[in-house]
Scaffold this motif. Structure first.
Motif, short mmCIF file in Angstrom:
data_model
loop_
_atom_site.label_atom_id
_atom_site.label_comp_id
_atom_site.label_asym_id
_atom_site.label_seq_id
_atom_site.Cartn_x
_atom_site.Cartn_y
_atom_site.Cartn_z
N GLY A 16 0.91 -1.22 0.03
CA GLY A 16 -0.05 0.07 -0.08
C GLY A 16 1.00 1.30 -0.02
N TRP A 89 3.96 12.19 -3.58
CA TRP A 89 3.20 11.00 -3.19
C TRP A 89 4.23 9.65 -2.90
CZ3 TRP A 89 -1.22 10.69 -7.17
CH2 TRP A 89 -2.18 11.80 -6.93
N PRO A 93 1.84 6.09 2.05
CA PRO A 93 0.63 5.21 1.72
C PRO A 93 -0.47 5.72 0.94
CG PRO A 93 1.26 5.31 4.27
CD PRO A 93 1.84 6.60 3.52
N TRP A 94 -0.84 5.02 -0.12
CA TRP A 94 -1.96 5.36 -1.08
C TRP A 94 -3.01 5.94 -0.29
CZ3 TRP A 94 -1.37 6.68 -5.74
CH2 TRP A 94 -0.15 6.16 -6.54
N ASP A 95 -3.39 4.99 0.90
CA ASP A 95 -4.74 5.55 1.66
C ASP A 95 -4.50 7.10 2.35
OD1 ASP A 95 -5.71 3.15 0.92
OD2 ASP A 95 -5.52 2.13 2.99
N ALA A 96 -3.30 7.07 2.40
CA ALA A 96 -3.19 8.58 3.21
C ALA A 96 -3.20 9.86 2.28
CB ALA A 96 -1.82 8.65 3.91
N ARG A 99 -8.12 12.63 -0.91
CA ARG A 99 -8.83 11.77 -1.75
C ARG A 99 -9.23 12.61 -3.05
NH1 ARG A 99 -9.82 6.93 -3.61
NH2 ARG A 99 -10.66 7.39 -5.21
#
Length: 196
Positions: A16, A89, A93-96, A99
């Motif tokens: 991730g 980036w 983490p992609w989730d961080a 959005r």
């Protein structure tokens, strides 16, 4: 003309995490990965390389160097074969990642670069320039190219005349092999193997 695209083996990075252009370590010794790849390529009856080409990032170059040594052929390292640069980036983490930034990227897939790195269009142009130059060097065939999933997908997109958005969804495992062939300059590239 044969080009055998090899995705680097597994890396020592948590799942991730965005690590496109970042230089990260492999999870195991490159010599072990090179030996396993050589056995698999022999089983698939892939002709041995005249040259091994590689991204300069450690996860590719160390494996490529071991393969070139095992096959007794030259190694050529090229910055054009690096993965896409995700700018700020990288190592996140992609989730961080915000959005709204990811949604903006999806809305302008080819040109957005909120991360400050490369846009998809810039990345594709970099890889296309490399592929066009490589295609003029028939004496390098067969060539093994140790690189990254994004680079492999873009090369396949360009060679097979498939939209990049479609090719970016094609699965490529760690150490996955994609074999492309073109019989002569007047013929299109064909896919011999995908993700074997």
């Amino acid at each position: 003309m044969d080009i055998v695209l090899i995705r680097h083996p597994a890396v020592a990075v948590d799942a991730g995490i965005c690590y496109g252009y970042s230089d990260v370590a492999l999870a195991e010794a490159p010599e072990l990965s090179a030996a396993a790849l050589a056995m698999r390529l022999a089983t698939l009856q892939v002709p041995p390389p005249r040259v091994v080409l590689s991204s300069p990032l450690t996860r590719c170059a160390t494996v490529a160097g071991a393969m070139a040594g095992d096959f007794g052929c030259p190694l050529s390292v090229d910055d054009s074969l690096k993965e896409m640069n995700f700018g700020t980036w990288e190592q996140q983490p992609w989730d961080a990642i915000d959005r709204t930034l990811l949604d903006g990227w999806a809305a302008d897939f080819h040109h957005a670069r909120a991360h400050g790195g490369e846009s998809v269009a810039q990345f594709v142009l970099r890889v296309q320039t490399w592929l066009d130059a490589f295609a003029q060097t028939r004496e390098l065939s067969p060539a093994y190219v140790v690189t990254h999933a994004g680079v492999i997908r873009v090369i396949a997109s360009l060679a097979l005349d498939v939209p990049v958005e479609r090719a970016l969804n094609w699965s490529i495992d760690m150490s996955g092999v994609v074999w492309l062939r073109r019989y002569d300059d007047s013929q299109p590239w064909s896919l011999v193997r995908w993700n074997v």
